[in-house]
Scaffold this active site. Structure first.
Site, PDB file in Angstrom:
ATOM      1  N   HIS A  62       3.601  -0.954   3.580  1.00 20.43           N
ATOM      2  CA  HIS A  62       2.911   0.258   3.446  1.00 20.43           C
ATOM      3  C   HIS A  62       4.101   1.426   3.277  1.00 20.43           C
ATOM      4  O   HIS A  62       4.760   1.630   4.235  1.00 20.43           O
ATOM      5  CB  HIS A  62       2.144   0.771   4.913  1.00 20.43           C
ATOM      6  CG  HIS A  62       1.332   1.846   4.405  1.00 20.43           C
ATOM      7  ND1 HIS A  62       0.161   2.124   3.916  1.00 20.43           N
ATOM      8  CD2 HIS A  62       1.424   3.178   5.287  1.00 20.43           C
ATOM      9  CE1 HIS A  62      -0.246   3.206   4.011  1.00 20.43           C
ATOM     10  NE2 HIS A  62       0.568   3.996   4.842  1.00 20.43           N
ATOM     11  N   SER A  82       0.970  -1.288   0.186  1.00 19.83           N
ATOM     12  CA  SER A  82       0.072   0.107  -0.006  1.00 19.83           C
ATOM     13  C   SER A  82       0.802   1.267   0.068  1.00 19.83           C
ATOM     14  O   SER A  82       2.187   1.298   0.429  1.00 19.83           O
ATOM     15  CB  SER A  82      -0.994   0.150   1.241  1.00 19.83           C
ATOM     16  OG  SER A  82      -0.359   0.020   2.264  1.00 19.83           O
ATOM     17  N   ASP A 113      -2.309  14.631  15.188  1.00 25.11           N
ATOM     18  CA  ASP A 113      -1.167  15.459  15.870  1.00 25.11           C
ATOM     19  C   ASP A 113      -1.875  16.765  16.250  1.00 25.11           C
ATOM     20  O   ASP A 113      -2.580  17.467  15.673  1.00 25.11           O
ATOM     21  CB  ASP A 113       0.102  15.546  14.989  1.00 25.11           C
ATOM     22  CG  ASP A 113       0.999  14.435  15.057  1.00 25.11           C
ATOM     23  OD1 ASP A 113       0.977  13.838  16.080  1.00 25.11           O
ATOM     24  OD2 ASP A 113       1.502  14.172  14.092  1.00 25.11           O
ATOM     25  N   PHE A 134      11.038  14.699  10.786  1.00 26.82           N
ATOM     26  CA  PHE A 134      10.047  13.710  10.953  1.00 26.82           C
ATOM     27  C   PHE A 134      10.253  12.633  12.084  1.00 26.82           C
ATOM     28  O   PHE A 134       9.433  12.518  12.760  1.00 26.82           O
ATOM     29  CB  PHE A 134       9.851  12.822   9.666  1.00 26.82           C
ATOM     30  CG  PHE A 134       9.268  13.456   8.549  1.00 26.82           C
ATOM     31  CD1 PHE A 134       8.508  14.734   8.603  1.00 26.82           C
ATOM     32  CD2 PHE A 134       9.109  12.935   7.439  1.00 26.82           C
ATOM     33  CE1 PHE A 134       8.075  15.451   7.487  1.00 26.82           C
ATOM     34  CE2 PHE A 134       8.666  13.454   6.198  1.00 26.82           C
ATOM     35  CZ  PHE A 134       8.000  14.883   6.250  1.00 26.82           C
TER      36      PHE A 134
HETATM   37  P1  FAD Z   1      -3.943   7.406  20.433  1.00 27.27           P
HETATM   38  O1  FAD Z   1      -4.092   5.963  20.182  1.00 27.27           O
HETATM   39  O2  FAD Z   1      -5.147   8.000  21.096  1.00 27.27           O
HETATM   40  O3  FAD Z   1      -2.743   7.552  21.599  1.00 27.27           O
HETATM   41  C1  FAD Z   1      -2.246   8.930  21.899  1.00 27.27           C
HETATM   42  C2  FAD Z   1      -1.662   8.714  22.849  1.00 27.27           C
HETATM   43  O4  FAD Z   1      -2.527   8.454  24.125  1.00 27.27           O
HETATM   44  C3  FAD Z   1      -0.519   7.559  23.230  1.00 27.27           C
HETATM   45  O5  FAD Z   1       0.527   7.997  23.846  1.00 27.27           O
HETATM   46  C4  FAD Z   1      -1.325   6.697  23.894  1.00 27.27           C
HETATM   47  O6  FAD Z   1      -0.294   5.686  24.572  1.00 27.27           O
HETATM   48  C5  FAD Z   1      -2.146   7.370  24.811  1.00 27.27           C
HETATM   49  N1  FAD Z   1      -3.395   6.940  25.421  1.00 27.27           N
HETATM   50  C6  FAD Z   1      -4.437   6.176  24.461  1.00 27.27           C
HETATM   51  N2  FAD Z   1      -5.532   5.566  25.329  1.00 27.27           N
HETATM   52  C7  FAD Z   1      -5.335   6.247  26.317  1.00 27.27           C
HETATM   53  C8  FAD Z   1      -6.322   6.378  27.400  1.00 27.27           C
HETATM   54  N3  FAD Z   1      -7.311   6.055  27.698  1.00 27.27           N
HETATM   55  N4  FAD Z   1      -5.711   7.197  28.501  1.00 27.27           N
HETATM   56  C9  FAD Z   1      -4.413   7.815  28.688  1.00 27.27           C
HETATM   57  N5  FAD Z   1      -3.539   7.539  27.576  1.00 27.27           N
HETATM   58  C10 FAD Z   1      -4.203   7.061  26.497  1.00 27.27           C
HETATM   59  N6  FAD Z   1      -1.667  12.705  12.291  1.00 27.27           N
HETATM   60  C11 FAD Z   1      -2.117  13.312  11.480  1.00 27.27           C
HETATM   61  O7  FAD Z   1      -2.704  14.552  12.282  1.00 27.27           O
HETATM   62  N7  FAD Z   1      -2.965  13.144  10.239  1.00 27.27           N
HETATM   63  C12 FAD Z   1      -2.649  12.017   9.637  1.00 27.27           C
HETATM   64  O8  FAD Z   1      -3.088  11.768   8.591  1.00 27.27           O
HETATM   65  C13 FAD Z   1      -1.991  11.004  10.060  1.00 27.27           C
HETATM   66  N8  FAD Z   1      -1.600   9.687   9.735  1.00 27.27           N
HETATM   67  C14 FAD Z   1      -0.786   8.668  10.466  1.00 27.27           C
HETATM   68  C15 FAD Z   1      -0.726   7.277   9.750  1.00 27.27           C
HETATM   69  C16 FAD Z   1       0.259   6.764  10.537  1.00 27.27           C
HETATM   70  C17 FAD Z   1       0.363   5.192   9.958  1.00 27.27           C
HETATM   71  C18 FAD Z   1       0.751   6.892  11.740  1.00 27.27           C
HETATM   72  C19 FAD Z   1       1.249   5.739  12.429  1.00 27.27           C
HETATM   73  C20 FAD Z   1       0.565   8.108  12.262  1.00 27.27           C
HETATM   74  C21 FAD Z   1      -0.358   8.965  11.627  1.00 27.27           C
HETATM   75  N9  FAD Z   1      -0.468  10.414  12.159  1.00 27.27           N
HETATM   76  C22 FAD Z   1      -1.273  11.361  11.592  1.00 27.27           C
HETATM   77  C23 FAD Z   1       0.183  10.860  13.746  1.00 27.27           C
HETATM   78  C24 FAD Z   1      -0.973  10.456  14.830  1.00 27.27           C
HETATM   79  O9  FAD Z   1      -1.978  11.194  14.714  1.00 27.27           O
HETATM   80  C25 FAD Z   1      -0.317  10.825  15.892  1.00 27.27           C
HETATM   81  O10 FAD Z   1       0.939  10.042  16.266  1.00 27.27           O
HETATM   82  C26 FAD Z   1      -0.858  10.936  17.378  1.00 27.27           C
HETATM   83  O11 FAD Z   1      -0.076  11.881  18.225  1.00 27.27           O
HETATM   84  C27 FAD Z   1      -1.411   9.869  17.895  1.00 27.27           C
HETATM   85  O12 FAD Z   1      -2.492   9.523  17.443  1.00 27.27           O
HETATM   86  P2  FAD Z   1      -3.020   7.947  17.575  1.00 27.27           P
HETATM   87  O13 FAD Z   1      -4.543   7.783  16.725  1.00 27.27           O
HETATM   88  O14 FAD Z   1      -1.996   6.918  17.450  1.00 27.27           O
HETATM   89  O15 FAD Z   1      -3.641   8.166  19.264  1.00 27.27           O
END
Ligand code: FAD
Length: 293
Positions: free
Chosen positions: A267, A15, A109, A218
């Site tokens: 990917h 992908s 982010d 990055f």
């Molecule tokens: P989560 O899974 O919510 O985790 C965030 C943090 O909170 C982690 O430290 C986790 O351990 C902690 N956490 C989770 N649940 C809890 C809880 N219940 N209590 C306390 N702590 C908790 N960002 C963008 O803005 N746009 C994009 O298009 C984008 N694409 C991405 C694609 C990929 C493949 C990856 C790997 C990342 C991408 N990101 C993107 C980055 C991502 O949004 C960031 O890394 C963001 O900081 C965390 O997102 P997450 O969905 O992993 O968050």
């Protein structure tokens, strides 16, 4: 088609990830890149959203154009940044009306210029809440992000894996990793995920290093370790062409090692460029299919 089903049926996956263009000229170039990479028959192509990834309108425009003009399976990234749960519900229903069946559910982010995630007053703090909403809306195969070196805000790997597992259990069908450059982080993560009972496909996210200064930024943002054994030769490269060649060699070796260790999913973070990706996937022996008459 749903990505979870395609991966299960194929047992492998290739992908590509793109970011949405900001104007007509870059959009035209992006669709040329997509046309080139389409030949490899990717399982899906994904389009980022937010932070460095542009606005919802741009992501939606590209996703719907891919859906309408190609036979590819597009997957929008969706984040909780500055969105109420009603906004997110509307976005998911809109995509669904247009036949989109896959989504990468992310917390997101912090927006440019800020370094702390602040949830919308009627929104979500974590990706798990968005996964739950996508499940409620229904009709989607759901992807989530995972972090071989741990998420930058997590206090330790164990806590991060605990929340990762909760997020997956909420309804994710597959996960894509943050970029990593030393495969040992990925193998350790897979071992820990396995012990934690995570069974969904985990797709390694590969970032070809073609511009070392960009990748340094990055990797600082994402917490991915950049080994000195890569940085030093890239910094010494006499020309951008030599740097590109080194980056292609490194990514090829990284993927070959993953493959030798049983990895069947790849990917690629394309940064909207096809040259490096084309050479890497050719080196890996992915066959380009002849275009349909
Ligand atoms: P989560 O899974 O919510 O985790 C965030 C943090 O909170 C982690 O430290 C986790 O351990 C902690 N956490 C989770 N649940 C809890 C809880 N219940 N209590 C306390 N702590 C908790 N960002 C963008 O803005 N746009 C994009 O298009 C984008 N694409 C991405 C694609 C990929 C493949 C990856 C790997 C990342 C991408 N990101 C993107 C980055 C991502 O949004 C960031 O890394 C963001 O900081 C965390 O997102 P997450 O969905 O992993 O968050």
């Amino acid at each position: 088609m749903k990505i979870g089903d395609i991966i299960k049926a194929r047992g492998s996956s290739l992908s590509f990830e793109f970011f949405p263009p900001k104007d007509a000229a870059t959009e035209a170039r992006l669709f040329q890149t997509i046309a080139t990479l389409k030949g490899y028959g990717p399982t899906f192509i994904s389009v980022t959203y937010g932070a460095g990834g542009g606005t919802l309108r741009n992501t939606r425009k590209v996703i719907l154009r891919i859906k309408e003009e190609t036979s590819l399976t597009p997957m929008p990234h969706l984040t909780c940044v500055e969105q109420s749960h009603q906004d997110l519900d509307n976005i998911l229903k809109d995509y669904k009306r247009h036949g989109i069946e896959n989504v990468l559910a992310l917390r997101g982010d912090p927006p440019k210029g800020t370094d702390e995630f602040v949830a919308h007053p009627d929104g979500y703090c974590y990706a798990i809440d968005l996964v739950r909403l996508v499940v409620l809306v229904g009709g989607y195969s759901i992807g989530v992000a995972v972090y071989p070196e741990g998420h930058t805000e997590a206090p330790d790997l164990e806590t991060d894996l605990y929340y990762t597992k909760q997020k997956i259990n909420a309804g994710a069908d597959f996960a894509i990793t943050q970029m990593f450059f030393d495969n040992r982080f990925f193998y350790n993560f897979m071992e820990r995920a396995d012990k934690a009972g995570i069974t969904i496909p985990i797709i390694p996210g590969i970032m070809p290093i073609t511009d070392i200064e960009k990748i340094k930024r990055f990797s600082q943002m994402s917490g991915a370790t950049l080994p000195g054994s890569i940085v030093a030769p890239m910094e010494k490269a006499a020309s951008p062409q030599e740097a590109l060649k080194l980056g292609i060699e490194f990514a090829t070796k990284q993927c070959e090692d993953l493959r030798q260790n049983g990895v069947k999913y790849f990917h690629f973070y394309t940064l909207n460029q096809s040259q490096a990706i084309t050479e890497i996937v050719n080196n890996l022996g992915f066959a380009k299919k002849a275009p349909r008459p």
